[in-house]
Design a protein around this motif. Structure first.
Motif, PDB file in Angstrom:
ATOM      1  N   GLY A 165      33.585  11.304   2.381  1.00 47.52           N
ATOM      2  CA  GLY A 165      32.737  10.623   3.356  1.00 47.52           C
ATOM      3  C   GLY A 165      32.316  11.547   4.489  1.00 47.52           C
ATOM      4  N   LEU A 166      33.227  12.386   4.952  1.00 46.63           N
ATOM      5  CA  LEU A 166      32.900  13.356   6.006  1.00 46.63           C
ATOM      6  C   LEU A 166      31.901  14.390   5.505  1.00 46.63           C
ATOM      7  N   LEU A 167      32.062  14.824   4.262  1.00 49.33           N
ATOM      8  CA  LEU A 167      31.132  15.789   3.669  1.00 49.33           C
ATOM      9  C   LEU A 167      29.719  15.192   3.585  1.00 49.33           C
ATOM     10  N   ALA A 168      29.620  13.938   3.148  1.00 48.35           N
ATOM     11  CA  ALA A 168      28.314  13.266   3.064  1.00 48.35           C
ATOM     12  C   ALA A 168      27.707  13.102   4.456  1.00 48.35           C
ATOM     13  N   THR A 169      28.525  12.730   5.427  1.00 43.77           N
ATOM     14  CA  THR A 169      28.035  12.562   6.801  1.00 43.77           C
ATOM     15  C   THR A 169      27.509  13.882   7.347  1.00 43.77           C
ATOM     16  N   ASP A 170      28.241  14.953   7.132  1.00 41.96           N
ATOM     17  CA  ASP A 170      27.795  16.267   7.600  1.00 41.96           C
ATOM     18  C   ASP A 170      26.465  16.662   6.959  1.00 41.96           C
ATOM     19  N   PHE A 171      26.314  16.374   5.674  1.00 37.54           N
ATOM     20  CA  PHE A 171      25.064  16.685   4.974  1.00 37.54           C
ATOM     21  C   PHE A 171      23.900  15.925   5.605  1.00 37.54           C
ATOM     22  N   VAL A 172      24.091  14.632   5.842  1.00 40.05           N
ATOM     23  CA  VAL A 172      23.023  13.813   6.418  1.00 40.05           C
ATOM     24  C   VAL A 172      22.715  14.264   7.846  1.00 40.05           C
ATOM     25  N   LYS A 173      23.740  14.589   8.628  1.00 38.93           N
ATOM     26  CA  LYS A 173      23.502  15.077   9.996  1.00 38.93           C
ATOM     27  C   LYS A 173      22.690  16.371   9.977  1.00 38.93           C
ATOM     28  N   HIS A 174      22.930  17.220   8.991  1.00 38.03           N
ATOM     29  CA  HIS A 174      22.176  18.467   8.859  1.00 38.03           C
ATOM     30  C   HIS A 174      20.710  18.191   8.516  1.00 38.03           C
ATOM     31  N   LYS A 175      20.487  17.227   7.633  1.00 34.90           N
ATOM     32  CA  LYS A 175      19.120  16.901   7.202  1.00 34.90           C
ATOM     33  C   LYS A 175      18.371  16.040   8.217  1.00 34.90           C
ATOM     34  N   LEU A 176      19.111  15.253   9.005  1.00 34.57           N
ATOM     35  CA  LEU A 176      18.496  14.342   9.973  1.00 34.57           C
ATOM     36  C   LEU A 176      19.022  14.603  11.379  1.00 34.57           C
ATOM     37  N   PRO A 177      18.688  15.750  11.967  1.00 30.29           N
ATOM     38  CA  PRO A 177      19.161  15.999  13.328  1.00 30.29           C
ATOM     39  C   PRO A 177      18.532  15.000  14.311  1.00 30.29           C
ATOM     40  N   VAL A 178      19.209  14.773  15.411  1.00 29.35           N
ATOM     41  CA  VAL A 178      18.701  13.880  16.450  1.00 29.35           C
ATOM     42  C   VAL A 178      17.296  14.322  16.844  1.00 29.35           C
ATOM     43  N   GLY A 179      16.377  13.367  16.912  1.00 30.72           N
ATOM     44  CA  GLY A 179      15.001  13.649  17.299  1.00 30.72           C
ATOM     45  C   GLY A 179      14.062  13.916  16.138  1.00 30.72           C
ATOM     46  N   LYS A 180      14.595  14.072  14.929  1.00 28.47           N
ATOM     47  CA  LYS A 180      13.737  14.345  13.765  1.00 28.47           C
ATOM     48  C   LYS A 180      12.914  13.098  13.428  1.00 28.47           C
TER      49      LYS A 180
ATOM     50  N   ARG B 250      20.711   8.721  15.797  1.00 31.76           N
ATOM     51  CA  ARG B 250      22.021   9.247  15.419  1.00 31.76           C
ATOM     52  C   ARG B 250      22.351   8.877  13.986  1.00 31.76           C
ATOM     53  N   VAL B 251      23.209   9.677  13.398  1.00 32.71           N
ATOM     54  CA  VAL B 251      23.722   9.421  12.059  1.00 32.71           C
ATOM     55  C   VAL B 251      25.102   8.811  12.225  1.00 32.71           C
ATOM     56  N   ILE B 252      25.307   7.653  11.632  1.00 34.11           N
ATOM     57  CA  ILE B 252      26.608   6.990  11.713  1.00 34.11           C
ATOM     58  C   ILE B 252      27.532   7.540  10.642  1.00 34.11           C
ATOM     59  N   ASP B 253      27.037   7.556   9.412  1.00 32.23           N
ATOM     60  CA  ASP B 253      27.797   8.125   8.298  1.00 32.23           C
ATOM     61  C   ASP B 253      26.805   8.504   7.200  1.00 32.23           C
ATOM     62  N   GLY B 254      27.292   8.757   6.009  1.00 26.27           N
ATOM     63  CA  GLY B 254      26.429   9.253   4.948  1.00 26.27           C
ATOM     64  C   GLY B 254      25.338   8.299   4.495  1.00 26.27           C
ATOM     65  N   ASP B 255      25.519   7.006   4.741  1.00 22.83           N
ATOM     66  CA  ASP B 255      24.493   6.053   4.312  1.00 22.83           C
ATOM     67  C   ASP B 255      24.008   5.132   5.425  1.00 22.83           C
ATOM     68  N   SER B 256      24.247   5.509   6.682  1.00 22.99           N
ATOM     69  CA  SER B 256      23.810   4.695   7.820  1.00 22.99           C
ATOM     70  C   SER B 256      23.256   5.567   8.934  1.00 22.99           C
ATOM     71  N   VAL B 257      22.082   5.175   9.429  1.00 24.36           N
ATOM     72  CA  VAL B 257      21.379   5.930  10.462  1.00 24.36           C
ATOM     73  C   VAL B 257      20.853   4.937  11.498  1.00 24.36           C
ATOM     74  N   VAL B 258      20.806   5.366  12.759  1.00 23.84           N
ATOM     75  CA  VAL B 258      20.164   4.568  13.796  1.00 23.84           C
ATOM     76  C   VAL B 258      18.900   5.308  14.205  1.00 23.84           C
ATOM     77  N   PHE B 259      17.784   4.577  14.243  1.00 28.80           N
ATOM     78  CA  PHE B 259      16.518   5.161  14.659  1.00 28.80           C
ATOM     79  C   PHE B 259      16.239   4.820  16.113  1.00 28.80           C
ATOM     80  N   GLU B 260      15.781   5.820  16.864  1.00 32.13           N
ATOM     81  CA  GLU B 260      15.373   5.594  18.246  1.00 32.13           C
ATOM     82  C   GLU B 260      14.219   4.596  18.261  1.00 32.13           C
ATOM     83  N   TRP B 261      13.282   4.809  17.344  1.00 33.82           N
ATOM     84  CA  TRP B 261      12.167   3.883  17.174  1.00 33.82           C
ATOM     85  C   TRP B 261      11.669   3.922  15.742  1.00 33.82           C
ATOM     86  N   VAL B 262      11.055   2.804  15.351  1.00 36.44           N
ATOM     87  CA  VAL B 262      10.331   2.714  14.092  1.00 36.44           C
ATOM     88  C   VAL B 262       8.930   2.242  14.451  1.00 36.44           C
TER      89      VAL B 262
END
Length: 142
Positions: free
Chosen positions: A56-71, A10-22
């Motif tokens: 901040g919402l605009l940046a978050t939306d951009f990151v969510k678009h580039k990093l969809p869940v499962g990517k 999941r994407v938390i915000d424009g500069d924070s992401v949670v990875f299912e796995w690394v």
């Protein structure tokens, strides 16, 4: 720098992401790993002014678009380098190592500012300059 594969949870915000796995290699994985994008700061979605929230919402939306869940992405980190909240600090390559990083895209598009540990108050003028760049787009969305 160390390079790993990771899967977006999941994407938390424009500069924070949670990875299912690394994938650390040799069949070793860490799960539910929180990551902050290295060297950048995006405006906060909560707190602050109306303008910074919108940016901040605009940046978050951009990151969510580039990093969809499962990517699956490639991340580069530095050994033993973690942020003040214990998150790994990484540069994210969502289109492969030969392409521009997500961190660089956010800076280039004026959705983030360079960050090296400064306080939020020191970064505020830079975020406001980015807001002015995006103001017309934000107002059209409202």
């Amino acid at each position: 720098m160390y390079t790993y594969s990771a899967k977006v949870k999941r994407v938390i915000d424009g500069d924070s992401v949670v990875f299912e796995w690394v994938d650390l290699g040799l069949s070793t994985f860490v799960h539910n790993e929180s990551c902050r994008l290295l060297g950048i700061d995006t405006a906060e979605k909560r707190g602050g002014s109306k303008e910074t929230k919108e940016l901040g919402l605009l940046a978050t939306d951009f990151v969510k678009h580039k990093l969809p869940v499962g990517k699956e992405v490639i991340i580069k980190t530095e050994l033993d380098k973690a942020g003040k909240f214990g998150r790994i600090l990484a540069t994210i390559y969502h289109q492969g190592l030969s392409k521009k990083s997500l961190n660089a895209w956010l800076l280039e598009l004026k959705l983030a500012v360079p960050y090296d540990g400064e306080s939020k108050s020191e970064l505020l003028p830079l975020h406001m300059a980015n807001y002015k760049h995006w103001q017309k787009t934000i107002e059209e969305k409202e």
